[in-house]
Structures are given as structure tokens and as C-alpha cells.
Design a protein around this motif. Structure first.
Motif, PDB file in Angstrom:
ATOM      1  N   LYS A  48       0.865  -1.221  -0.183  1.00  0.00           N
ATOM      2  CA  LYS A  48       0.067  -0.104   0.179  1.00  0.00           C
ATOM      3  C   LYS A  48       0.807   1.342   0.042  1.00  0.00           C
ATOM      4  O   LYS A  48       0.204   2.489  -0.229  1.00  0.00           O
ATOM      5  CB  LYS A  48      -0.822  -0.033   1.406  1.00  0.00           C
ATOM      6  N   GLY A  49       2.023   1.090   0.434  1.00  0.00           N
ATOM      7  CA  GLY A  49       2.903   2.276   0.721  1.00  0.00           C
ATOM      8  C   GLY A  49       3.010   3.235  -0.360  1.00  0.00           C
ATOM      9  O   GLY A  49       3.050   4.288  -0.326  1.00  0.00           O
ATOM     10  N   VAL A  78       2.040  -5.882  -1.719  1.00  0.00           N
ATOM     11  CA  VAL A  78       2.953  -7.013  -0.937  1.00  0.00           C
ATOM     12  C   VAL A  78       3.089  -6.607   0.492  1.00  0.00           C
ATOM     13  O   VAL A  78       2.888  -5.184   0.804  1.00  0.00           O
ATOM     14  CB  VAL A  78       4.498  -6.978  -1.641  1.00  0.00           C
ATOM     15  N   SER A  79       3.540  -7.129   1.400  1.00  0.00           N
ATOM     16  CA  SER A  79       3.512  -6.867   2.853  1.00  0.00           C
ATOM     17  C   SER A  79       4.861  -7.790   3.416  1.00  0.00           C
ATOM     18  O   SER A  79       4.772  -9.030   3.222  1.00  0.00           O
ATOM     19  CB  SER A  79       2.224  -7.039   3.521  1.00  0.00           C
ATOM     20  N   SER A  80       5.523  -7.020   4.260  1.00  0.00           N
ATOM     21  CA  SER A  80       6.409  -7.963   5.082  1.00  0.00           C
ATOM     22  C   SER A  80       6.490  -7.237   6.587  1.00  0.00           C
ATOM     23  O   SER A  80       7.317  -7.835   7.393  1.00  0.00           O
ATOM     24  CB  SER A  80       7.989  -7.775   4.569  1.00  0.00           C
ATOM     25  N   TYR A  81       5.762  -5.970   6.839  1.00  0.00           N
ATOM     26  CA  TYR A  81       5.828  -5.563   8.114  1.00  0.00           C
ATOM     27  C   TYR A  81       4.637  -5.868   8.856  1.00  0.00           C
ATOM     28  O   TYR A  81       4.686  -5.732  10.064  1.00  0.00           O
ATOM     29  CB  TYR A  81       6.145  -3.982   8.007  1.00  0.00           C
ATOM     30  N   GLU A 110       8.258   2.423  -5.615  1.00  0.00           N
ATOM     31  CA  GLU A 110       8.441   2.009  -4.134  1.00  0.00           C
ATOM     32  C   GLU A 110       8.278   3.350  -3.222  1.00  0.00           C
ATOM     33  O   GLU A 110       9.027   4.351  -3.780  1.00  0.00           O
ATOM     34  CB  GLU A 110       9.476   1.328  -3.789  1.00  0.00           C
ATOM     35  N   ASP A 111       7.391   3.480  -2.191  1.00  0.00           N
ATOM     36  CA  ASP A 111       7.585   4.552  -1.397  1.00  0.00           C
ATOM     37  C   ASP A 111       8.811   4.498  -0.461  1.00  0.00           C
ATOM     38  O   ASP A 111       9.589   5.525  -0.595  1.00  0.00           O
ATOM     39  CB  ASP A 111       6.361   4.362  -0.209  1.00  0.00           C
ATOM     40  N   ILE A 112       9.369   3.473   0.060  1.00  0.00           N
ATOM     41  CA  ILE A 112      10.778   3.361   0.778  1.00  0.00           C
ATOM     42  C   ILE A 112      11.291   2.034   0.517  1.00  0.00           C
ATOM     43  O   ILE A 112      10.570   1.056   0.255  1.00  0.00           O
ATOM     44  CB  ILE A 112      10.244   3.590   2.306  1.00  0.00           C
ATOM     45  N   ASP A 114      14.376  -0.192   2.822  1.00  0.00           N
ATOM     46  CA  ASP A 114      14.901  -0.199   3.866  1.00  0.00           C
ATOM     47  C   ASP A 114      15.835  -1.351   3.892  1.00  0.00           C
ATOM     48  O   ASP A 114      17.007  -1.294   3.549  1.00  0.00           O
ATOM     49  CB  ASP A 114      13.726  -0.201   5.060  1.00  0.00           C
ATOM     50  N   ASN A 115      15.445  -2.545   4.388  1.00  0.00           N
ATOM     51  CA  ASN A 115      16.281  -3.329   4.484  1.00  0.00           C
ATOM     52  C   ASN A 115      16.472  -4.059   2.857  1.00  0.00           C
ATOM     53  O   ASN A 115      17.470  -4.900   2.532  1.00  0.00           O
ATOM     54  CB  ASN A 115      16.039  -4.727   5.208  1.00  0.00           C
ATOM     55  N   GLY A 116      15.825  -3.683   1.968  1.00  0.00           N
ATOM     56  CA  GLY A 116      15.928  -4.050   0.636  1.00  0.00           C
ATOM     57  C   GLY A 116      15.081  -5.341   0.111  1.00  0.00           C
ATOM     58  O   GLY A 116      15.086  -5.841  -1.132  1.00  0.00           O
ATOM     59  N   LEU A 117      14.585  -6.219   1.167  1.00  0.00           N
ATOM     60  CA  LEU A 117      14.143  -7.523   0.636  1.00  0.00           C
ATOM     61  C   LEU A 117      12.724  -7.511  -0.169  1.00  0.00           C
ATOM     62  O   LEU A 117      12.637  -8.203  -1.209  1.00  0.00           O
ATOM     63  CB  LEU A 117      13.574  -8.436   1.951  1.00  0.00           C
ATOM     64  N   THR A 118      12.044  -6.522   0.128  1.00  0.00           N
ATOM     65  CA  THR A 118      10.851  -6.290  -0.735  1.00  0.00           C
ATOM     66  C   THR A 118      11.069  -6.100  -2.356  1.00  0.00           C
ATOM     67  O   THR A 118      10.695  -6.674  -3.267  1.00  0.00           O
ATOM     68  CB  THR A 118       9.883  -5.289  -0.210  1.00  0.00           C
ATOM     69  N   ASP A 170       2.965   3.924   6.883  1.00  0.00           N
ATOM     70  CA  ASP A 170       1.888   3.719   8.039  1.00  0.00           C
ATOM     71  C   ASP A 170       2.679   3.521   9.430  1.00  0.00           C
ATOM     72  O   ASP A 170       3.770   2.789   9.449  1.00  0.00           O
ATOM     73  CB  ASP A 170       0.933   2.826   7.807  1.00  0.00           C
ATOM     74  N   ARG A 176      -0.839   7.137   6.910  1.00  0.00           N
ATOM     75  CA  ARG A 176      -0.674   6.995   5.476  1.00  0.00           C
ATOM     76  C   ARG A 176      -1.219   8.144   4.879  1.00  0.00           C
ATOM     77  O   ARG A 176      -0.357   8.900   3.875  1.00  0.00           O
ATOM     78  CB  ARG A 176      -1.423   5.890   4.540  1.00  0.00           C
TER      79      ARG A 176
HETATM   80  C1  PRP Z   1       6.777  -1.248   3.195  1.00  0.00           C
HETATM   81  C2  PRP Z   1       7.077  -0.115   1.994  1.00  0.00           C
HETATM   82  C3  PRP Z   1       8.005  -1.094   1.164  1.00  0.00           C
HETATM   83  C4  PRP Z   1       8.748  -2.012   2.062  1.00  0.00           C
HETATM   84  C5  PRP Z   1      10.299  -1.641   2.088  1.00  0.00           C
HETATM   85  O1  PRP Z   1       5.827  -2.228   2.947  1.00  0.00           O
HETATM   86  O2  PRP Z   1       5.935   0.343   1.352  1.00  0.00           O
HETATM   87  O3  PRP Z   1       7.255  -1.878   0.264  1.00  0.00           O
HETATM   88  O4  PRP Z   1       8.026  -1.975   3.252  1.00  0.00           O
HETATM   89  O5  PRP Z   1      10.934  -2.268   3.117  1.00  0.00           O
HETATM   90  P1  PRP Z   1      12.115  -3.283   2.932  1.00  0.00           P
HETATM   91  O6  PRP Z   1      13.194  -2.576   2.282  1.00  0.00           O
HETATM   92  O7  PRP Z   1      12.722  -3.311   4.530  1.00  0.00           O
HETATM   93  O8  PRP Z   1      11.562  -4.745   2.477  1.00  0.00           O
HETATM   94  P2  PRP Z   1       5.234  -3.070   3.976  1.00  0.00           P
HETATM   95  O9  PRP Z   1       5.430  -4.584   4.065  1.00  0.00           O
HETATM   96  O10 PRP Z   1       5.125  -2.290   5.285  1.00  0.00           O
HETATM   97  O11 PRP Z   1       3.644  -2.951   3.556  1.00  0.00           O
HETATM   98  P3  PRP Z   1       2.677  -1.655   3.014  1.00  0.00           P
HETATM   99  O12 PRP Z   1       3.332  -1.102   2.122  1.00  0.00           O
HETATM  100  O13 PRP Z   1       1.381  -2.013   2.819  1.00  0.00           O
HETATM  101  O14 PRP Z   1       2.991  -0.601   4.380  1.00  0.00           O
END
Ligand code: PRP
Length: 192
Positions: A48-49, A78-81, A110-112, A114-118, A170, A176
Motif C-alpha cells: 500500500k505504501g 506486498v507486505s512484510s511488516y 516504491e515509497d521506501i 529499507d532492508n531491501g528485501l521487498t 503507516d 498514510r
Molecule cells: C513497506 C514499504 C516497502 C517495504 C520496504 O511495505 O511500502 O514496500 O516496506 O521495506 P524493506 O526494504 O525493508 O523490504 P510494508 O511491507 O510495510 O507494506 P505496506 O506498503 O502495505 O505498508
């Protein structure tokens, strides 16, 4: 900028104003438009980001002279958080694209990072589908805790090493729609 009182009470500081974000998106739009001049482009927003960045970026690209011949916008989710402030490390695909990726000029938005896995996961998923070109566009680069060395393509702004919310990002699904990027007060996380 005046926002909801409930939001204002939980924000410690503004990191990037709505104007600063708009300026970064305009610059990204110019870079992307120049690289895909006269060619069709598929923007894939990572929900959603990326809900705001992909829509604002698509409109900004439309306003650049001599840009792509056409722009199609589609989404992945996708989601990982989950509802946590730390990544589970496991990326789950909640919704795939509806557009075909094969043979197209694709920019993942992508919005952000961070660890790069997404982004690594999505790059691999899209690459399997054999796009003509595949790049990524990231509004906020947060490079302090990278777990994989993923190429970023177009980068908007540097994000400090803080948990940030707003402009699509979020905390437990809230914030958001905050129009700027902000750091929350530490007491917000005290129950974690
Ligand atoms: C957030 C963000 C990126 C991802 C980046 O998504 O929107 O897609 O994390 O993080 P990473 O580089 O550490 O993998 P999130 O999984 O929180 O889902 P959301 O976009 O629905 O908030």
C-alpha cells in the motif's frame, strides 16, 4: 501545515514537507520521462505504501515535455511488516499485477527501501516475466539496515534512520494520509 489534531499530538517532527516531496517527485518524473522519451511505459506501484507516490509520479510524468509515448499504471500489493515496526523478513505477495509485464518498459515504484528485501523480491518476480526493461523508482531511500544489495534506479530523498510515517507510510495502518513525512513520538511505540 495543519493536520488532524490526533495526528499532531503523536508527531515528533516533520522530516520532509509536502512541498519537498512534490519537488522530489517532479525531479524523478523528469528523469524517468527523459529515459523513456517516445516509448510506452508501465508504472507498477507497490501497495500500500506507494499509493500516493505512483499516482503523483504518473501525473508529473504527463506534464513533462517529450516524455513517454504513453503511461499505464498498475499495482502490486506486498507486505512484510504487517502491523510491526520491524520487517518479518518474509515478503508476501498479496496482489499481483493485472497488466502483462512481458516485453514492456517497467518501472517499479516504491515509497521506501529499507532492508531491501521487498524490492529484491519484486525485481526477481518481474525479471522472470521478461520485461523489455526493468527499473525501480524509490521515493525514500533508508540505507542503514540493508540486508541485500539491491539496485535502486531512480531515488527521490534520503530517509533518516528513524521509523517514519506519512505520504503512504503507516504505523499500524494509520498516518498514510499525512501529507508529509514525519517521525512519531517515542511513546507511540511504548506498548510494543
Ligand atoms: C513497506 C514499504 C516497502 C517495504 C520496504 O511495505 O511500502 O514496500 O516496506 O521495506 P524493506 O526494504 O525493508 O523490504 P510494508 O511491507 O510495510 O507494506 P505496506 O506498503 O502495505 O505498508
Amino acid at each position: 501545515m495543519k493536520v488532524l489534531e490526533t495526528y499532531e499530538g503523536t508527531i515528533q517532527r516533520e522530516l520532509y514537507s509536502a512541498d519537498a516531496i512534490a519537488g522530489a517527485i517532479e525531479r524523478l518524473a523528469c528523469e524517468i520521462a527523459a529515459d523513456f522519451r517516445g516509448q510506452p511505459l508501465l508504472l507498477l506501484g507497490v501497495l500500500k505504501g506507494a499509493l500516493y507516490v505512483v499516482t503523483d509520479l504518473a501525473r508529473a510524468i504527463a506534464c513533462v515535455e517529450n516524455g513517454p509515448s504513453e503511461v499505464v499504471v498498475d499495482y502490486l500489493c506486498v507486505s512484510s511488516y504487517g502491523n510491526e515496526t520491524r520487517s518479518s523478513g518474509e515478503v508476501r505477495l498479496l496482489k499481483d499485477t493485472t497488466e502483462t509485464v512481458t516485453g514492456r518498459n517497467v518501472v517499479l515504484v516504491e515509497d521506501i527501501v529499507d532492508n531491501g528485501l521487498t524490492l529484491e523480491y519484486l525485481n526477481a518476480l518481474m525479471a522472470e516475466r521478461k520485461p523489455a526493461t526493468l527499473r525501480s523508482c524509490v521515493l525514500f531511500d533508508k540505507p542503514y539496515h540493508r540486508r541485500v544489495d539491491v539496485p535502486l534506479g531512480y531515488v527521490g530523498l534520503q530517509c533518516p534512520d528513524e521509523f517514519v510515517v506519512g505520504y503512504g507510510l503507516d504505523y499500524q495502518e494509520v498516518f498514510r494520509n499525512l501529507p508529509y513525512l514525519a517521525q512519531l513520538q517515542p511513546w507511540v511505540f511504548q506498548s510494543e
